[in-house]
Design an enzyme around this catalytic site. Sequence first.
Site, PDB file in Angstrom:
ATOM      1  N   HIS A 140       0.726  -3.420   0.972  1.00 53.31           N
ATOM      2  CA  HIS A 140       0.791  -4.576   0.072  1.00 53.31           C
ATOM      3  C   HIS A 140       0.579  -4.166  -1.386  1.00 53.31           C
ATOM      4  O   HIS A 140       0.199  -4.993  -2.218  1.00 53.31           O
ATOM      5  CB  HIS A 140      -0.249  -5.644   0.449  1.00 53.31           C
ATOM      6  CG  HIS A 140      -0.160  -6.119   1.866  1.00 53.31           C
ATOM      7  ND1 HIS A 140       0.672  -7.133   2.259  1.00 53.31           N
ATOM      8  CD2 HIS A 140      -0.796  -5.687   2.989  1.00 53.31           C
ATOM      9  CE1 HIS A 140       0.549  -7.326   3.559  1.00 53.31           C
ATOM     10  NE2 HIS A 140      -0.329  -6.450   4.028  1.00 53.31           N
ATOM     11  N   SER A 261      14.473   5.167 -24.271  1.00 51.54           N
ATOM     12  CA  SER A 261      14.614   3.838 -24.869  1.00 51.54           C
ATOM     13  C   SER A 261      15.199   3.975 -26.263  1.00 51.54           C
ATOM     14  O   SER A 261      14.858   4.905 -27.001  1.00 51.54           O
ATOM     15  CB  SER A 261      13.248   3.145 -24.937  1.00 51.54           C
ATOM     16  OG  SER A 261      13.286   2.002 -25.770  1.00 51.54           O
TER      17      SER A 261
END
Length: 437
Positions: A140, A261
Amino acid sequence: MIERYTLPEMAAVWSADHKTDKWLQVELLVCEGWAREGVIPADALEKIRKASYNAERMQEIEKETHHDVISFLRSIQEQLGPEGRFIHLGLTSSDVVDTGLAAQIKEAGQLLTVALAKLVDALGEAARKYKYTLQAGRSHGIHAEPITFGLKLALWMNELQRHQKRLADALEQVTVGKISGAVGTHATMPPHIEEFVCQQMGLSVEPISSQVVQRDRHAHFMSELALIGSSLEKMAQEIRHLQRTELSEAFEPFGSGQQGSSAMPHKRNPELCERICGLARVLRGFAVTAMENVALWHERDISHSSTERIIIPDGCTLLHYMLHVFTQVIEGLQVDEERMKANLNMTGGLVFSQRILLALIDKGVGRQEAYKMVQRNAKKVWALASQGPVQGPALLDALSSDPEVTTHLSRSELEELTSTDFYTKYIDTSFKRVGLD
């Protein structure tokens, strides 16, 4: 497929010229078969063997006929004399198209098989390298118990080993030829000519066909491509998670001149793995289309034809590219073993909670009672997490201060229960099971 996602060897398999070359191969082999029956004279066969098509002329004819196979045949027959009448004798278009397609799929499958094997080898090498590199197992998205990074990689390798078997089976099912005439009765084409042609092309024979090879075969193949893509997505997604700033445990390769980026010079994004994840979605879409192609009208229609011109070449091309890229990722993977260790320890020993629970049960404590003992002390450790990574053996300290716990387990016993050696004792067994002795 666009050039960005195409490797040259796969592009060659699916080029327009290569497809038409396969059509010509089928036509010429059928003529050879008829000659063996005495239908085509030897002198005519010698001329037919030298026959070729003209791609430019095919395009001109197709503007008139709106039929690519007829255009192909006319371009051949225009270059022959009377012997041109033997070209396509007893055949229907699908005999040529489906058999040629099977030959192309076989070639593409060989490339996919080699690329998949290379990735399996790369994962095996990486698994051996990081066999005992401790890492927090997560369920999880939350820390669970210690594992090793090598075990994770070995699991991936084993999954791809299953795909090797599935791909081989799918290729065996889809690489069949069909030379049985207009609706598959062999009324105009003896079965032994079909067998001769397929044998010469390295294909199996479709035992019973309609006007087309049945499309469950192609759906099986395309579904396997999508399944491999989904497994690659799972692996690439895991690397994306491990590369997140908060984890920083494993990184895909990043070249010295690479830029992450246009705006932020510090960015090092997992763009290769993100590309894998995106392209896997396309493959799954192709599989759905292939399944919808199974249901054709009566003995056939051509609703499948337009889609297969896209999904089969592009599916093979995309998966080939994805395997190549992900192999580069695994071979160039940068692993921060110290960060893995630091992350494993960042919760102050919470990852050992089950072992302590089991030790209390072994001492005679009821399961629910033991669970509550460990959980209430774990909550104390969680409360420290808001101040940053938990320092030291916080869970051990909390448990050692709990009189109900120390009634059953001493400090020294608790310390022994937090040894990570416990979690790696069967790693060898798992590795041997998947052939990583």
